[in-house]
Write a protein that holds these residues in place. Structure first.
Motif, short mmCIF file in Angstrom:
data_model
loop_
_atom_site.label_atom_id
_atom_site.label_comp_id
_atom_site.label_asym_id
_atom_site.label_seq_id
_atom_site.Cartn_x
_atom_site.Cartn_y
_atom_site.Cartn_z
N ASP A 633 0.83 -1.20 0.00
CA ASP A 633 0.00 0.00 0.00
C ASP A 633 0.87 1.26 0.00
N SER A 698 -6.07 -5.32 4.43
CA SER A 698 -6.53 -4.14 3.69
C SER A 698 -7.67 -3.45 4.43
N ALA A 702 -7.75 0.33 5.87
CA ALA A 702 -8.86 1.26 5.62
C ALA A 702 -9.29 1.95 6.91
N ARG A 705 -6.28 4.40 7.53
CA ARG A 705 -5.92 5.41 6.54
C ARG A 705 -7.09 5.86 5.66
N ARG A 707 -10.76 4.45 3.25
CA ARG A 707 -11.08 3.57 2.13
C ARG A 707 -10.47 4.11 0.83
N TYR A 708 -10.31 3.23 -0.15
CA TYR A 708 -9.90 3.73 -1.47
C TYR A 708 -11.06 4.51 -2.08
N ARG A 759 -8.91 -0.72 1.83
CA ARG A 759 -7.90 0.26 1.42
C ARG A 759 -7.51 0.08 -0.04
#
Length: 960
Positions: A633, A698, A702, A705, A707-708, A759
């Motif tokens: 990541d 992931s 999330a 940091r 979510r995408y 993430r």
């Protein structure tokens, strides 16, 4: 019989002119070490004299003087010269006995057994005479050898240090002999030897013994480490310096800050690394981990990964791993702690980042991503922008996959000029040549794969691109190609129906459709074509086109077979785009468009390191995956993007591809044959564990940091995990045959993913790992063993590879001896035909071509249910036929695989049935002056049938 003083005289016309110098018979750059230690120019003409005298001694002067014998002698002399000179570009030094070995080998090959026997007996007699003379000598004076330093000064050979280095290299390793290495080393030394040649001599001595004991691969690596330490320490300190492994326990800590400073000064290392707490990081280095690298791995690191300037490598292994870790931790809050965490994972070989990450992390141009996927637009601006993007992406070690389907076909109308298109092929030729011109910073060839959908009107010309016949302007000899196959085509093949080809400018919707929507649109275009409403179209028998696809795969190794529908239907990102192709190695399945370039960041878990007596160590695996996902990541934010479309896409979706390697090693550690239900079950269970922990990690990222950005609307957001997406494929294609079993608590994870988010849009992909598995000393990726004893070729040279696990088992049963080594060579690394080996070992150590590829597909299908992207799956066929290929690739489709990779076949030529000693190869870290006294192997262990891919082609960078 030949006298030793004139072993090798006439016939210079057969010596390659490129090697001759002005003195008759002398071969430029090559020298001979005599038994008295003197060094003389290599006089190739003496070989003819040696052979002629051998014939005189056995056949008499009349027969030996005949034209027939003269021609035989000339031919054999040329063979000997070729064998001695072909593996070095700039010359080398031979021991006199190495030349005699080649003469003996030439006589045996030409089946002049009587002459060969006399020659062998003569050599033995002369050896006894020399030994007797030595024993009878009243006084023997042993001259002290002088070594030429880098400044041309002459100093006495430090015998004590040489012995200490060899002893240290053997320390702690079973079944290795320091005395044997020293004896071979001393036999190849001469007065005035250079420091470089001196450091090379014990390496080559140890390498000749690898075939008899795999631990000599570690000995060779440790001896190479001594050479590397001298080079690196001297460069960073500015004065001649060398250190033993024991001395490095203290020296590493003081060397590391100097290494960082040297790299920054040379503009190779990012100055930000100089602002880390280097004292804390130096204290975290683990010098003992230098000892876990085998020779192939260390040589590969030396040649292609370690930082260098002014022709000198100045990066040692633990500094390398810490430099990579620091680069990946640069934006962490406690970056020293994270750098140490990342370093521990990399240097332990539990996980290894991909080649671009290892190349560039911590440097001033940190292009860390592995794969880039693009879609080429249907106009000149778009086409040549795609070619330019290829060049920019390849410059910093990215592998490329291009979707060429939108480009209109041959004969299609061009509105701007009112002319007809030349189709996609001429532009593919340009892309091919660009890939060769941009060679990834000189580290490896540019590598690209072109994808075309099966309905494109140029598909048949596309299939011919790798042929060696026809118009060369319509051939791409250096570019990989792949078919992007819709399910509807496979259904037509199975039904023996018709298939219509279109130009994409007249059937534009087909490019973005899949599943039932594609079928409806395709059938509508077929009806329109039948009614005369489409200018450029052609109808063929689907089965005929399928057979041509398989025929070209058989003849040229391309195009690969990949499946459009499962890649899209099971894609977590189907809500926001379409997967139009895979990547260079067929494991990446990400959305692309004319405005979006997909990027993937790869790394692989070393499965072999996670095996304990009870099986898979799930706790250790969970720790490894969690840290690895964080590293991957981080790549997304740190990455140096060469085109804006790649940056925008990567930050929007944040895909990564966690894979695995060492699968075969893990099976053998667990005593599970590859061709078994237990192996399939282990493939299932191990991939489930990796999948569970990757998705969980992931999700944790999330929470920390965020979510995408494109998470909403994805399959993840609906609680549909990879295992669940099989239902979507089964709905679109009834009858898909995929196992649905599970072992872990997926319900809890589904709930957490829906609530917290992800993430990363994609988390898993199994890459080939051809190079990083060499570094870790395990089998690549999910591959079965190629051979149990063979010579591996790559850009670093040729390396003897022995299956250490097999040797261990044979030793335990009292079966490992010289006869077994000879049998392994005779049967090309296979044990299936060696009678005295028990059947359980034959099953456990069966090689790739002894395993029915249906087992590989079944294991891949079990993995595919857990993977949100795909896997690089090679298939092996020992005796290929059209029927076998048809059955195999239909099975792959029916089992729900998204892609396949290379088709491999048994080699056309095999390991020389004589000796593996002296396979020195074309090595950059070792001087071209080679001093092995044994005959080099003659090998093409990786030649493939037809033009299919050679498994370790040193010129092929598709999976390096």
């Amino acid at each position: 019989m030949p006298a030793t003083s004139t072993l090798l005289s006439t016939g210079t016309d057969r010596v390659p002119s490129a090697f001759q110098d002005s003195d008759a018979g002398h071969v430029a750059g090559y020298r001979v070490i005599r038994r008295n230690g003197s060094v003389t120019p290599f006089d190739a003409t003496k070989i003819t004299v040696a052979l002629t005298k051998a014939f005189l001694a056995t056949e008499g002067s009349v027969a030996a003087g005949s034209r027939r014998v003269h021609e035989v002698v000339e031919d054999m002399a040329a063979q000997v010269v070729s064998a001695l000179t072909r593996r070095a570009d700039t010359g080398r030094t031979f021991h006199i006995e190495e030349i005699q070995d080649q003469v003996e080998l030439a006589l045996m090959r030409s089946e002049h057994h009587k002459v060969a026997r006399a020659y062998v007996l003569y050599r033995e007699e002369r050896a006894r005479e020399r030994a007797a003379a030595k024993a009878a000598a009243v006084e023997v004076t042993v001259p002290t050898l002088l070594v030429k330093g880098d400044d041309d000064s002459l100093l006495p050979l430090d015998e004590a240090r040489l012995a200490r280095i060899v002893d240290e290299a053997c320390d702690g390793l079973e079944a290795v002999s320091a005395a044997a290495i020293l004896a071979e080393t001393r036999r190849n030394l001469y007065d005035g030897i250079t420091v470089d040649e001196l450091s090379l001599a014990p390496i080559l001595a140890a390498r000749t013994l690898v075939e008899t004991e795999p631990n000599y691969a570690f000995v060779s690596a440790r001896l190479l480490l001594d050479r590397l330490r001298r080079e690196a320490l001297s460069f960073v300190s500015g004065r001649p310096e060398q250190a033993t492994q024991a001395e490095m326990t203290e020296r590493y800590a003081s060397y590391f800050p100097d290494f960082i400073a040297t790299g920054i000064k040379a503009e190779l290392i990012d100055p930000e690394l100089g602002r880390f707490d280097l004292t804390r990081l130096s204290a975290a280095l683990k010098p003992e981990r230098d000892l876990q690298v085998q020779y192939l791995g260390l040589q590969t690191l030396y040649d292609r990964y370690f930082l260098h300037t002014k022709g000198k490598r100045f990066e040692l292994p633990q500094a390398f791993f810490m430099r990579v870790a620091m680069g990946l931790a640069a934006r962490e809050i406690d970056r020293e702690a994270r750098a140490i965490e990342f370093y521990d994972l990399l240097s332990s070989f539990d996980f290894m980042a991909s080649t671009p990450t290892l190349f560039n992390s911590g440097t001033q141009r940190p292009q860390l991503s592995s794969c880039f996927l693009t879609t080429v637009a249907d106009d000149l601006d778009g086409i040549f922008k795609a070619v330019k993007d290829n060049a920019l992406l390849a410059k910093y070690s990215g592998g490329l996959g291009n979707d060429w389907t939108p480009v209109r076909g041959l004969g299609a109308h061009i509105k701007g000029t009112n002319g007809e298109s030349q189709g996609v092929v001429p532009f593919l030729k340009v892309a091919n040549d660009t890939a060769i011109a941009v060679n990834q910073g000189g580290k490896r060839k540019g590598a690209v794969c072109a994808y075309l959908e099966t309905w494109h009107v140029d598909i048949e010309e596309f299939l011919d691109l790798r042929k060696n016949t026809g118009d060369d302007r319509r051939r791409t000899h250096d570019m990989n190609t792949a078919n992007w196959v819709p399910d509807l085509f496979m259904e037509r093949v199975e039904a023996d129906g018709e298939w219509t080809l279109f130009s994409p400018d007249e059937a534009p919707e087909l490019h973005d459709l899949y599943g039932t929507a594609f079928k409806a649109a395709y059938e509508a275009y077929e009806a329109k074509a039948s009614a005369g409403g489409i200018k450029v179209s052609r109808t063929v028998r689907a089965l005929d086109l399928w057979r041509k696809m398989l025929t070209m795969l058989f003849e040229t190794g391309h195009p690969w077979i990949t499946f459009k529908d499962p890649c899209n239907i099971r894609s977590p990102q189907s809500h926001i785009g379409v997967v139009h192709s895979s990547n260079l190695c067929t494991e990446i399945t990400l959305n692309t468009s004319k405005d979006e370039v997909a990027v993937c960041n790869l790394g692989s878990v070393n499965l072999a390191n996670h095996i304990v007596a009870e099986g898979l160590d799930l706790d250790r695996l969970a720790r490894t995956v969690k840290t690895a996902m964080r590293m991957l990541d981080n790549v997304i934010d740190i990455n140096f993007y060469t085109i804006p479309e790649a940056r925008r896409s990567n930050l929007q979706h944040r895909p990564v591809g966690l894979g695995l390697m060492g699968f075969q090693d893990a099976l053998q550690a667990l005593k599970i044959p590859y061709a078994s239900d237990q192996a399939v079950a282990f493939a299932d269970a191990s991939m489930e564990a990796i999948s569970y922990n990757a998705i969980s990690a992931s999700c944790d990222l999330a929470a920390e940091r965020g979510r995408y950005p494109s998470f909403e609307g994805s399959l993840w957001s609906k609680g549909v995990l990879p295992i669940d997406s099989i239902d979507l494929l089964a709905k679109a294609r009834p009858g898909v045959d995929m196992d649905r079993g599970a072992r872990l608590d997926w319900d809890a994870l589904r709930k957490r993913v829906r609530k917290t988010g992800m993430r990363n849009s994609n988390t898993m992909a199994i890459a080939p790992t051809a190079t990083i598995s060499n570094i870790c000393g395990v089998a690549q990726s999910i591959e079965p063993a190629y051979q149990n004893l063979f010579v591996k070729s790559n850009m670093s040279g040729d390396f003897t590879v022995v299956n250490a696990a097999l040797v261990h088992e044979l030793k335990a049963r009292g079966l490992w001896d010289e006869v077994m080594v000879s049998d392994l060579k005779y049967f090309d690394g296979s044990i299936g035909q060696i009678d005295r080996i028990p059947n359980d070992l034959k099953a456990l150590f069966a090689t790739a071509f002894e395993i029915d590829s249906a087992w590989l597909i079944e294991a891949a299908s079990r993995r595919q249910k857990w993977i949100d992207q795909a896997q690089s799956l090679n298939l092996y066929i020992a005796n290929p036929s059209g029927k076998k290929l048809d059955t195999l690739y239909r099975l792959a489709w029916n089992k729900g695989l998204k892609t396949t990779y290379y088709l491999r076949s048994r080699s056309a030529s095999h390991v020389e049935k004589s000796t593996l000693k002296g396979t020195d190869g074309k090595l950059n870290a070792v001087s071209a002056v080679t001093m092995s006294a044994s005959a080099p192997i003659i090998v093409n262990a990786d030649a493939a049938w037809g033009k299919a891919c050679a498994i370790d082609d040193p010129e092929c960078e598709a999976c390096q």
